[in-house]
Design a protein around this motif. Structure first.
Motif, mmCIF file in Angstrom:
data_model
loop_
_atom_site.group_PDB
_atom_site.id
_atom_site.type_symbol
_atom_site.label_atom_id
_atom_site.label_comp_id
_atom_site.label_asym_id
_atom_site.label_seq_id
_atom_site.Cartn_x
_atom_site.Cartn_y
_atom_site.Cartn_z
ATOM 1 N N ARG A 128 0.840 -1.206 0.000
ATOM 2 C CA ARG A 128 0.000 0.000 0.000
ATOM 3 C C ARG A 128 0.879 1.262 0.000
ATOM 4 N NH1 ARG A 128 -3.813 -3.058 3.161
ATOM 5 N NH2 ARG A 128 -2.942 -2.391 5.137
ATOM 6 N N ALA B 286 2.103 1.743 -3.466
ATOM 7 C CA ALA B 286 1.007 2.239 -4.321
ATOM 8 C C ALA B 286 0.874 3.755 -4.173
ATOM 9 C CB ALA B 286 -0.296 1.554 -3.940
ATOM 10 N N LEU B 287 0.958 4.233 -2.944
ATOM 11 C CA LEU B 287 0.856 5.681 -2.707
ATOM 12 C C LEU B 287 2.051 6.425 -3.298
ATOM 13 C CD1 LEU B 287 -0.438 5.584 0.965
ATOM 14 C CD2 LEU B 287 -1.653 6.612 -0.945
ATOM 15 N N TYR C 272 3.745 5.458 -5.927
ATOM 16 C CA TYR C 272 3.476 5.441 -7.377
ATOM 17 C C TYR C 272 2.549 6.610 -7.749
ATOM 18 C CZ TYR C 272 0.897 3.927 -11.578
ATOM 19 O OH TYR C 272 0.272 3.889 -12.804
ATOM 20 N N ARG C 273 1.493 6.773 -6.958
ATOM 21 C CA ARG C 273 0.517 7.840 -7.215
ATOM 22 C C ARG C 273 1.160 9.217 -7.027
ATOM 23 N NH1 ARG C 273 -2.676 10.673 -3.754
ATOM 24 N NH2 ARG C 273 -4.734 11.354 -4.453
ATOM 25 N N LEU D 148 3.405 10.059 -9.924
ATOM 26 C CA LEU D 148 2.598 10.403 -11.108
ATOM 27 C C LEU D 148 2.090 11.841 -11.010
ATOM 28 C CD1 LEU D 148 0.093 7.509 -11.947
ATOM 29 C CD2 LEU D 148 1.818 8.492 -13.440
ATOM 30 N N ILE D 149 1.578 12.185 -9.829
ATOM 31 C CA ILE D 149 1.008 13.528 -9.632
ATOM 32 C C ILE D 149 2.098 14.594 -9.782
ATOM 33 C CG2 ILE D 149 0.001 15.080 -7.885
ATOM 34 C CD1 ILE D 149 -1.647 12.652 -6.918
ATOM 35 N N ARG E 214 3.018 14.991 -13.386
ATOM 36 C CA ARG E 214 1.987 15.634 -14.201
ATOM 37 C C ARG E 214 1.748 17.090 -13.813
ATOM 38 N NH1 ARG E 214 -1.469 11.043 -15.270
ATOM 39 N NH2 ARG E 214 -0.148 9.665 -16.490
ATOM 40 N N SER E 215 2.025 17.429 -12.532
ATOM 41 C CA SER E 215 1.764 18.805 -12.090
ATOM 42 C C SER E 215 3.046 19.607 -12.242
ATOM 43 C CB SER E 215 1.331 18.839 -10.618
ATOM 44 O OG SER E 215 0.398 17.852 -10.354
ATOM 45 N N GLU F 58 -2.435 18.534 -1.356
ATOM 46 C CA GLU F 58 -3.063 18.266 -2.662
ATOM 47 C C GLU F 58 -4.268 17.347 -2.477
ATOM 48 O OE1 GLU F 58 -1.588 17.941 -6.284
ATOM 49 O OE2 GLU F 58 0.050 19.344 -6.027
ATOM 50 N N SER G 122 -9.411 14.181 -2.315
ATOM 51 C CA SER G 122 -9.166 12.746 -2.463
ATOM 52 C C SER G 122 -8.649 12.076 -1.193
ATOM 53 C CB SER G 122 -8.189 12.501 -3.622
ATOM 54 O OG SER G 122 -7.070 13.342 -3.525
ATOM 55 N N LEU H 31 -8.750 7.892 0.019
ATOM 56 C CA LEU H 31 -7.542 7.127 0.353
ATOM 57 C C LEU H 31 -7.717 6.388 1.670
ATOM 58 C CD1 LEU H 31 -4.686 9.572 -0.684
ATOM 59 C CD2 LEU H 31 -5.439 7.521 -1.857
ATOM 60 N N ARG I 56 -14.236 12.563 -5.817
ATOM 61 C CA ARG I 56 -13.192 13.286 -6.530
ATOM 62 C C ARG I 56 -11.876 12.529 -6.462
ATOM 63 N NH1 ARG I 56 -13.466 19.133 -4.107
ATOM 64 N NH2 ARG I 56 -14.357 18.002 -2.369
ATOM 65 N N PHE J 126 -3.539 2.559 -9.809
ATOM 66 C CA PHE J 126 -3.190 2.847 -8.413
ATOM 67 C C PHE J 126 -4.025 1.990 -7.457
ATOM 68 C CE2 PHE J 126 -4.886 5.410 -4.817
ATOM 69 C CZ PHE J 126 -3.813 5.248 -3.961
ATOM 70 N N ILE K 183 -2.820 -1.592 -7.413
ATOM 71 C CA ILE K 183 -1.580 -1.771 -6.634
ATOM 72 C C ILE K 183 -1.921 -1.707 -5.138
ATOM 73 C CG2 ILE K 183 0.778 -0.938 -6.206
ATOM 74 C CD1 ILE K 183 0.709 0.428 -8.943
ATOM 75 N N LEU K 184 -2.772 -0.752 -4.808
ATOM 76 C CA LEU K 184 -3.163 -0.558 -3.407
ATOM 77 C C LEU K 184 -3.791 -1.831 -2.828
ATOM 78 C CD1 LEU K 184 -3.195 1.954 -1.477
ATOM 79 C CD2 LEU K 184 -5.581 2.223 -2.081
#
Lengths: 255, 247
Positions: A5, A8-9, A11-12, A15-16, A19-20, A79, A85, A89, B93, B106, B109-110
């Motif tokens: 887990r 996974a976070l 990875y996210r 990505l963010i 992209r930002s 963010e 979000s 999570l 969101r 994501f 994977i989580l």
């Protein structure tokens, strides 16, 4: 704690950040421009105030590194708050410890290249640290550990105080740095501030960095002890903050 | 078997009163409820009745002041994270910069899916919810319906045993709302997930739910079967109006 887990976070997060564009700019732009400014100043002042210029350059390096590491953790959280979000999570089975542990990992990955670039600027501005590389690495590692501890603490504070205190993400560290006597010994402070400065997270790190810049003997046990103490101390506080926020309903408002 | 067991739960929140003084009010007062495995259970009530607070307490994101809550037999108030639950709200969101493909990868994977299984599950969900064409579009350019479908796709990654839906069709066009309701039925029927939903739409509740709890001012006024309510009242709208009037 589940490593899958956490990854996974991470990875996210990556990505963010990728992209930002503004996040990339924020992470690299301010530290590098600050270092360039002080780098030019150090070059200019080399003939009449070599040590002063070098001191400012070296301290700026560790200060900026501290800021990038801490703010990366907290900005990732903000963010999630701003884009709504965070709740998703926590409802996806992520625990509060996994949540911040992932951000610690992300901040380490992101701040390492910033440190390398800032070190390159410092090197080309006249700080020849290659012979002291193990010490530089040790002080950097302590700065990172302390900054991550501060980030955990600030995350807890925001969770308890609410989204209106999100500004702590990019302001809180400044007060701690000021009270840690960055460019001067803590004896310079008025008497009543000296005991406060003695327990600040970066006081002994900056002391070690100043000694390193000035070629004086560098003691590492005090900064190590303080960094470890902060890193251990913040976790129960962080968990308590989440518990409190679940009780008073602030977590759901934040999420 | 009760999937969710809520026993004598009370929750107070503070708010600013007319004079600017902080006053406390009961969001929930002495609420007890059992939700059985495999059912679609509706929580009804007017705005501010305590529906969302009740869901948040069941999810462990808000702790009650008193009482006990267990989900799958686990006490949610001791800080333990209960797995196998998914949640969808009408205001769902995700981060603006992520695409549906990113969000689902994501999520996979989580939930610990392996590399090949991950790709398969992501593509399966994208196809199931008709998101293949927008798989690489950023979340902020998706339409409301696409965002909602993505929320459902994300919620189903872990094949949840319990799905909590907070006003899932609020603000949706009627055609999309119909699709979402069909999907809720399918998730319950085919996957056997227990579903708890809050809604303002009586027609939605009539179509979907077997039982409902009516909540008003933090108190559960009644728990009843939808079929029984239909027999006694001229539809759920009439029932809602009558129950709101019983203050």
């Amino acid at each position: 704690m589940n490593v899958g887990r956490i990854l996974a976070l991470v990875y996210r997060d990556l990505l963010i950040i990728r992209r930002s564009k503004w996040r990339l700019v924020e992470i690299f732009y301010f530290p590098l421009t600050t270092m360039l400014m002080w780098g030019f100043y150090a070059s200019y002042s080399a003939s009449f105030a070599f040590e002063a210029g070098l001191l400012v350059l070296v301290i700026s390096l560790f200060w900026n590194f501290a800021y990038v590491a801490q703010s990366t953790v907290n900005m990732q959280m903000m963010e999630d708050v701003w884009f709504g979000s965070l709740k998703q999570l926590f409802l996806s089975g992520v625990s509060e410890v996994e949540y911040v542990a992932a951000r610690i990992f992300t901040a380490t990955v992101v701040s390492a290249p910033v440190l390398a670039l800032m070190a390159a600027v410092a090197f080309f501005s006249g700080w020849d640290f290659l012979s002291e590389l193990p010490l530089v690495a040790a002080i950097s590692a302590l700065t990172l550990l302390t900054s991550l501890a501060m980030a955990v603490l600030i995350t807890g504070m925001i969770v308890v105080l609410g989204r209106g205190y999100g500004f702590l993400s990019w302001t809180a560290l400044q007060a701690f740095v000021l009270l840690s006597a960055p460019f001067f010994p803590r004896e310079v402070f008025p008497g009543f501030l000296q005991p406060v400065s003695a327990v600040m997270p970066y006081t002994y790190i900056f002391e070690a960095a100043r000694n390193l810049a000035l070629g004086s003997p560098v003691g590492l046990w005090k900064p190590t002890l303080v960094a470890a103490a902060y890193f251990v101390f913040v976790w129960p506080v962080y968990i308590f903050c989440f518990r409190l926020a679940r009780k008073n309903g602030n977590l759901v408002k934040l999420a | 078997m009760a999937i969710i067991s809520i026993s004598r739960v009370s929750k107070q929140f503070g708010s600013r009163g007319d004079g600017g003084k902080k006053e406390k009010f009961y969001a929930l007062k002495d609420v007890s409820l059992k939700i059985e495995e495999g059912e679609i259970f509706g929580i009804l009530g007017p705005n501010g009745a305590g529906k969302t607070t009740l869901l948040n307490i069941a999810l462990g994101i808000v702790y009650p002041d008193s009482g006990n809550v267990s989900v799958f037999g686990c006490d949610v108030i001791n800080g333990k994270v209960v797995q196998g639950i998914s949640y969808v709200s009408g205001e769902e969101r995700f981060h603006w910069a992520l695409t549906p493909s990113d969000v689902l990868t994501f999520g996979c994977i989580l939930h610990g899916l392996g590399r090949s299984e991950r790709r398969h599950r992501r593509d399966e969900l994208l196809a199931l919810f008709g998101l293949d064409k927008v798989a690489k579009s950023r979340f902020d350019v998706l339409s409301t319906g696409e965002k909602m479908r993505l929320a459902f796709a994300y919620a189903l990654i872990n094949r949840p045993k319990l799905l909590l839906l907070d006003e899932p069709t609020i603000g949706l066009d009627p055609d999309i709302a119909i699709t979402v309701r069909k999907e809720i039925k399918r998730i319950n029927g085919e996957l056997g997930a227990t579903i708890v939903l809050t809604s303002h739409y009586m027609r939605e509740v009539e179509q979907l739910c077997g039982r409902i709890a009516f909540i008003n001012r933090g108190k559960i006024m009644q728990v009843a079967k939808v079929s029984e309510i239909r027999k006694r009242h001229a539809g759920l709208d009439a029932y809602f109006v009558k129950m709101v009037g019983q203050r």
